[in-house]
Design a protein around this motif. Structure first.
Motif, short mmCIF file in Angstrom:
data_model
loop_
_atom_site.label_atom_id
_atom_site.label_comp_id
_atom_site.label_asym_id
_atom_site.label_seq_id
_atom_site.Cartn_x
_atom_site.Cartn_y
_atom_site.Cartn_z
N LYS A 41 0.81 -1.22 0.00
CA LYS A 41 0.00 0.00 0.00
C LYS A 41 0.84 1.27 0.00
O LYS A 41 0.35 2.34 -0.32
CB LYS A 41 -0.93 0.02 1.22
N THR A 42 2.13 1.16 0.36
CA THR A 42 2.98 2.34 0.45
C THR A 42 4.37 2.05 -0.10
O THR A 42 4.94 0.99 0.17
CB THR A 42 3.11 2.81 1.92
N TYR A 43 4.91 3.00 -0.84
CA TYR A 43 6.26 2.91 -1.39
C TYR A 43 6.98 4.23 -1.17
O TYR A 43 6.34 5.28 -1.05
CB TYR A 43 6.22 2.59 -2.89
N THR A 44 8.31 4.17 -1.12
CA THR A 44 9.11 5.37 -0.95
C THR A 44 9.98 5.59 -2.17
O THR A 44 10.69 4.69 -2.62
CB THR A 44 10.00 5.27 0.30
N LEU A 45 9.90 6.80 -2.71
CA LEU A 45 10.72 7.20 -3.85
C LEU A 45 11.75 8.21 -3.37
O LEU A 45 11.39 9.33 -3.00
CB LEU A 45 9.85 7.82 -4.95
N PRO A 46 13.04 7.85 -3.34
CA PRO A 46 14.05 8.84 -2.96
C PRO A 46 14.07 9.97 -3.98
O PRO A 46 13.96 9.74 -5.19
CB PRO A 46 15.37 8.04 -2.98
N GLU A 47 14.22 11.19 -3.48
CA GLU A 47 14.25 12.34 -4.38
C GLU A 47 15.38 12.22 -5.40
O GLU A 47 15.28 12.73 -6.51
CB GLU A 47 14.41 13.61 -3.54
N ASP A 48 16.43 11.53 -5.02
CA ASP A 48 17.58 11.38 -5.91
C ASP A 48 17.70 9.95 -6.45
O ASP A 48 18.78 9.51 -6.83
CB ASP A 48 18.88 11.75 -5.19
N GLY A 49 16.57 9.23 -6.49
CA GLY A 49 16.62 7.83 -6.91
C GLY A 49 15.47 7.43 -7.80
O GLY A 49 14.74 8.27 -8.33
N THR A 50 15.32 6.13 -7.98
CA THR A 50 14.26 5.58 -8.81
C THR A 50 13.46 4.55 -8.02
O THR A 50 13.90 4.07 -6.97
CB THR A 50 14.84 4.91 -10.08
N GLY A 111 12.78 10.21 -9.13
CA GLY A 111 12.72 11.44 -8.37
C GLY A 111 13.54 12.53 -9.04
O GLY A 111 14.46 12.27 -9.82
N ILE A 112 13.20 13.79 -8.74
CA ILE A 112 13.91 14.94 -9.30
C ILE A 112 14.40 15.80 -8.14
O ILE A 112 13.61 16.27 -7.32
CB ILE A 112 13.00 15.78 -10.22
N VAL A 113 15.71 15.98 -8.05
CA VAL A 113 16.31 16.79 -6.98
C VAL A 113 16.19 18.26 -7.34
O VAL A 113 16.55 18.68 -8.44
CB VAL A 113 17.79 16.42 -6.77
N ASN A 114 15.65 19.06 -6.39
CA ASN A 114 15.52 20.49 -6.64
C ASN A 114 16.42 21.34 -5.73
O ASN A 114 16.48 22.56 -5.88
CB ASN A 114 14.06 20.96 -6.49
N GLY A 115 17.12 20.69 -4.78
CA GLY A 115 18.04 21.41 -3.93
C GLY A 115 17.40 22.27 -2.86
O GLY A 115 18.07 23.04 -2.17
N ILE A 116 16.09 22.14 -2.69
CA ILE A 116 15.35 22.92 -1.70
C ILE A 116 14.65 21.97 -0.75
O ILE A 116 14.03 20.98 -1.19
CB ILE A 116 14.30 23.83 -2.37
N TYR A 117 14.73 22.25 0.55
CA TYR A 117 14.04 21.39 1.50
C TYR A 117 12.56 21.75 1.56
O TYR A 117 12.19 22.83 2.02
CB TYR A 117 14.65 21.50 2.90
N THR A 118 11.74 20.86 1.08
CA THR A 118 10.29 21.06 1.11
C THR A 118 9.61 20.11 2.08
O THR A 118 8.42 20.24 2.35
CB THR A 118 9.69 20.82 -0.29
N GLY A 119 10.37 19.14 2.59
CA GLY A 119 9.76 18.07 3.38
C GLY A 119 9.27 16.99 2.45
O GLY A 119 9.20 17.15 1.22
N ASP A 120 8.94 15.84 3.00
CA ASP A 120 8.42 14.74 2.19
C ASP A 120 7.09 15.11 1.56
O ASP A 120 6.27 15.82 2.17
CB ASP A 120 8.25 13.48 3.05
N MET A 121 6.88 14.65 0.36
CA MET A 121 5.62 14.85 -0.35
C MET A 121 5.09 13.48 -0.76
O MET A 121 5.85 12.51 -0.82
CB MET A 121 5.82 15.73 -1.58
N SER A 122 3.82 13.41 -1.07
CA SER A 122 3.26 12.11 -1.48
C SER A 122 2.13 12.29 -2.47
O SER A 122 1.49 13.34 -2.54
CB SER A 122 2.77 11.33 -0.25
N PHE A 123 1.92 11.26 -3.25
CA PHE A 123 0.78 11.19 -4.16
C PHE A 123 0.28 9.77 -4.19
O PHE A 123 0.91 8.85 -3.65
CB PHE A 123 1.17 11.67 -5.57
N LEU A 124 -0.88 9.56 -4.79
CA LEU A 124 -1.49 8.24 -4.88
C LEU A 124 -1.49 7.75 -6.32
O LEU A 124 -1.53 8.55 -7.26
CB LEU A 124 -2.94 8.28 -4.36
#
Length: 295
Positions: A41-50, A111-124
Motif C-alpha cells: 500500500k505504500t512505497y518510498t521514492l528517494p528524491e535522488d533515486g528511482t 525522483g527529481i532533486v531540486n536542492g530545496i528542503y520542502t519536506g516529504d511529499m506524497s501522491f497516490l
C-alpha cells in the motif's frame, strides 16, 4: 534492584494454533477469482533515486489482461508534488499488459532533486481494469526529500550494549526524520532494546538535535506503544547505581569523522528500559556501554 513482578519472554508469548483438516486436499485458486493489485500500500521514492512498483495479475493459467494507472492527489500531503518538477513517470502510456509470460509489470518512477528542503511529499496511484481489483488497488508514493538538514545522521546503525538478561548484545537501530516536519527531531527505532528475540513493540522514542548537529538530547518518560493492558513508557537506567531513572534526560554525542557521521556515543553508564511507572511490567532493559556505528 527492584524486583520485576512480570517478565515476558518471546517463548511465553508464543501461541500454538491447532486445526483439524484433510492434509490430502490442496487449496485451489479459480481463475474466476483472478485480480490485479499492487503488492503493497505504500512505497518510498528517494528524491535522488528511482522506484519500480510491481503490479501483478493473480491467476493460475496466466490470463491475458490489462490495467491502467493514474496519479491522484494525496490530501494528506502537506505539499503536493508536481509531475515533471518533483518526479517523473518512466512507464509510458499508463497501461500495463499481462499474460502468462508477464504476470507482473512495473510502474517506474524517478525522483527529481531540486536542492530545496520542502519536506516529504506524497501522491497516490490508482489502478483501473475490466478484471477484478485486489484490496491493494491504490498505493501511496512518498517522495523522500534528500535535502533534510538531518540527513547526515539519518539511517541504519548497529548498536551494541549490555542487555540486563542476555549480557553483551548487538541490535539494529534506525534514526528517522520526524513525519510532521520538525527538522530538529529525530526518532530512534529501538533504544530500550526489547527482550532478546522478542517482539519490537515498544518504540520509537525521539530526541532533539542541537543546531551544531553534535548531540541529541533524549528525554525520559516518553509514552511508548501500549502492550496488552500495560501503558509503557521510556525511562533511563543508571548502571553505576543499578537504579531506574524515571525523569530527566541524557545527551548522546554524534560522532563525525572526515565530514561524515560514523556513529553515536552514549554516556558510559547510561541505560534505558521500557516499562510501567509502577514497576509491575518490564519489557526490556539495556544497562549501559551503548555505542552505535552507522551502516
Amino acid at each position: 534492584m527492584k524486583k520485576f513482578i512480570r517478565y515476558i519472554t518471546a517463548a511465553s508469548m508464543a501461541v500454538v494454533l491447532a486445526a483439524s483438516c484433510d492434509k490430502n486436499l490442496e487449496p485451489v485458486f479459480d481463475d474466476a477469482n483472478a485480480f490485479i493489485a499492487f503488492s503493497s500500500k505504500t512505497y518510498t521514492l528517494p528524491e535522488d533515486g528511482t522506484l519500480r512498483i510491481p503490479v501483478s495479475l493473480a491467476s493460475v493459467s496466466g490470463l491475458e489482461g490489462s490495467a491502467t494507472f493514474s496519479i491522484v492527489e494525496d490530501e494528506d500531503s502537506k505539499v503536493q508534488p508536481v509531475e515533471g518538477t518533483n518526479y517523473q513517470v518512466n512507464t509510458i502510456g499508463g497501461t500495463l499488459k499481462f499474460d502468462a509470460e508477464k504476470r507482473t509489470q512495473y510502474i517506474e518512477l524517478e525522483g527529481i532533486v531540486n536542492g530545496i528542503y520542502t519536506g516529504d511529499m506524497s501522491f497516490l496511484i490508482e489502478l483501473s481494469t475490466s478484471l477484478d481489483l485486489g484490496s491493494n488497488a491504490k498505493c501511496k508514493v512518498v517522495i523522500s526529500d534528500v535535502d533534510h538538514p538531518l540527513t547526515p545522521i539519518l539511517g541504519d546503525y548497529v548498536a551494541s550494549g549490555t542487555d540486563y538478561w542476555a549480557g553483551a548484545s548487538t541490535w539494529g537501530l534506525t534514526l528517522s526524520k520526524d513525519a510532521d516536519g520538525d527538522v530538529q527531531k529525530v526518532w530512534f527505532s529501538d533504544l530500550a532494546k526489547m527482550i532478546t528475540g522478542g517482539p519490537q513493540v515498544a518504540g520509537p522514542v525521539y530526541g532533539i538535535v542541537n543546531d551544531e548537529m553534535t548531540s541529541i538530547e533524549l528525554s525520559f518518560e516518553q509514552d511508548l506503544n501500549d502492550y496488552q493492558s500495560y501503558d509503557l513508557k521510556f525511562y533511563g537506567f543508571d548502571a553505576a547505581t543499578d537504579e531506574y531513572v524515571k525523569s530527566g534526560k541524557c545527551e548522546v554525542e554524534i560522532v563525525w569523522e572526515n565530514g561524515a557521521v560514523t556513529g553515536l556515543k552514549f554516556p558510559p553508564e547510561q541505560g534505558f528500559y521500557a516499562g510501567t511507572d509502577a514497576y509491575d511490567f518490564i519489557l526490556g532493559i539495556v544497562t549501559g556501554d551503548i555505542t552505535a556505528a552507522k551502516n
